[in-house]
Design an enzyme around this catalytic site. Structure first.
Site, PDB file in Angstrom:
ATOM      1  N   SER A 138     -43.884  35.254  58.222  1.00 31.49           N
ATOM      2  CA  SER A 138     -43.368  36.152  59.249  1.00 31.49           C
ATOM      3  C   SER A 138     -42.057  36.765  58.766  1.00 31.49           C
ATOM      4  CB  SER A 138     -43.117  35.388  60.554  1.00 31.49           C
ATOM      5  OG  SER A 138     -42.454  36.207  61.506  1.00 31.49           O
ATOM      6  N   TYR A 150     -39.128  28.856  66.031  1.00 32.58           N
ATOM      7  CA  TYR A 150     -40.280  29.425  65.334  1.00 32.58           C
ATOM      8  C   TYR A 150     -39.839  30.039  64.005  1.00 32.58           C
ATOM      9  CZ  TYR A 150     -43.808  32.923  64.136  1.00 32.58           C
ATOM     10  OH  TYR A 150     -44.727  33.706  63.463  1.00 32.58           O
TER      11      TYR A 150
END
Length: 232
Positions: A138, A150
């Site tokens: 990501s 995250y």
């Protein structure tokens, strides 16, 4: 079909994983997809017309027994393994100072341990085919965000990709980290889509497939893909 390439994709029943599976099937690959939800996997297969080249496997990407079983079943069914895509992952959408720790363990295990388990379970087969490992990371693994748990898991995936590459490159195995920005997928379910332009899962799938189908001897390592207008 017996000589066509074979890919195993974790979290392949929806979102980016499903888009990669569809694209590879269209190109003549045989594909195994894993996921925790049997109904979702059945629905995905039915949506594609239950093709002979698709294998669906229920399992937890963070459980080594399940991952080993998925690799073994794929090889038993298709006879080889050329590509693994560590796609399974999710976000708790909270922060280290204000979030609920109850959801963090599963997220860390899925996002960080899961890709490492897939590498470990598949590396012997990938050595034989001089195949490729794709880790779906990501942009959050390159840009710090306030309290972003995250994001911390995706920083770990960024490091895992390069550490893995340094070990397996001499064995003829390639490693690609694909790090998407904002993508319109079930990742956002229950939290609302972020503002601005979003990429589609199909657009990220094109990047994954491009890396997988590079000529022999070419190793694409890190690809960050943002939608135009995403500043961070």
């Amino acid at each position: 079909m017996t000589d066509s390439p074979v890919a195993l994709i974790t979290g392949g029943g929806s979102g980016i994983g499903a888009a990669v599976a569809r694209r590879l099937l269209d190109l003549g690959h045989r594909v195994a997809v894993t996921g925790r939800g049997e109904a979702r996997l059945r629905g995905f297969a039915a949506e594609l017309g239950d093709p002979d080249g698709l294998l669906t496997l229920v399992g937890n990407a963070a459980d080594y027994d399940d991952v080993q079983a998925a690799v073994a079943t794929t090889i038993k069914e298709f006879g080889r393994l050329d590509t693994v895509v560590a796609n399974a992952g999710f976000a708790s959408h909270d922060t280290v100072a204000e979030g609920d720790p109850a959801g963090w363990t599963d997220m860390v295990l899925t996002n960080v341990l899961g890709p490492a388990l897939l590498v470990r379970a598949s590396i012997d087969a990938l050595k034989e085919t001089r195949g490729r490992i794709v880790l779906v990371g990501s942009v959050a693994g390159f840009v710090n965000g306030p309290g972003n748990i995250y994001g911390a898991t995706k920083w770990a995936v960024t490091g895992l990709a390069e550490n893995t590459r340094r070990q397996v490159t001499d064995w003829g195995v390639g490693v690609t980290l694909v790090a998407p920005g904002r993508v319109e997928t079930p990742f956002w379910d229950g939290n609302g889509l972020p503002p601005g332009h979003l990429l589609t899962a199909d657009q990220i799938a094109e990047t994954v497939v491009w890396a997988v189908r590079q000529p022999e001897g070419v190793d694409i390592n890190t690809v960050v893909v943002r939608p135009l207008g995403q500043p961070n």
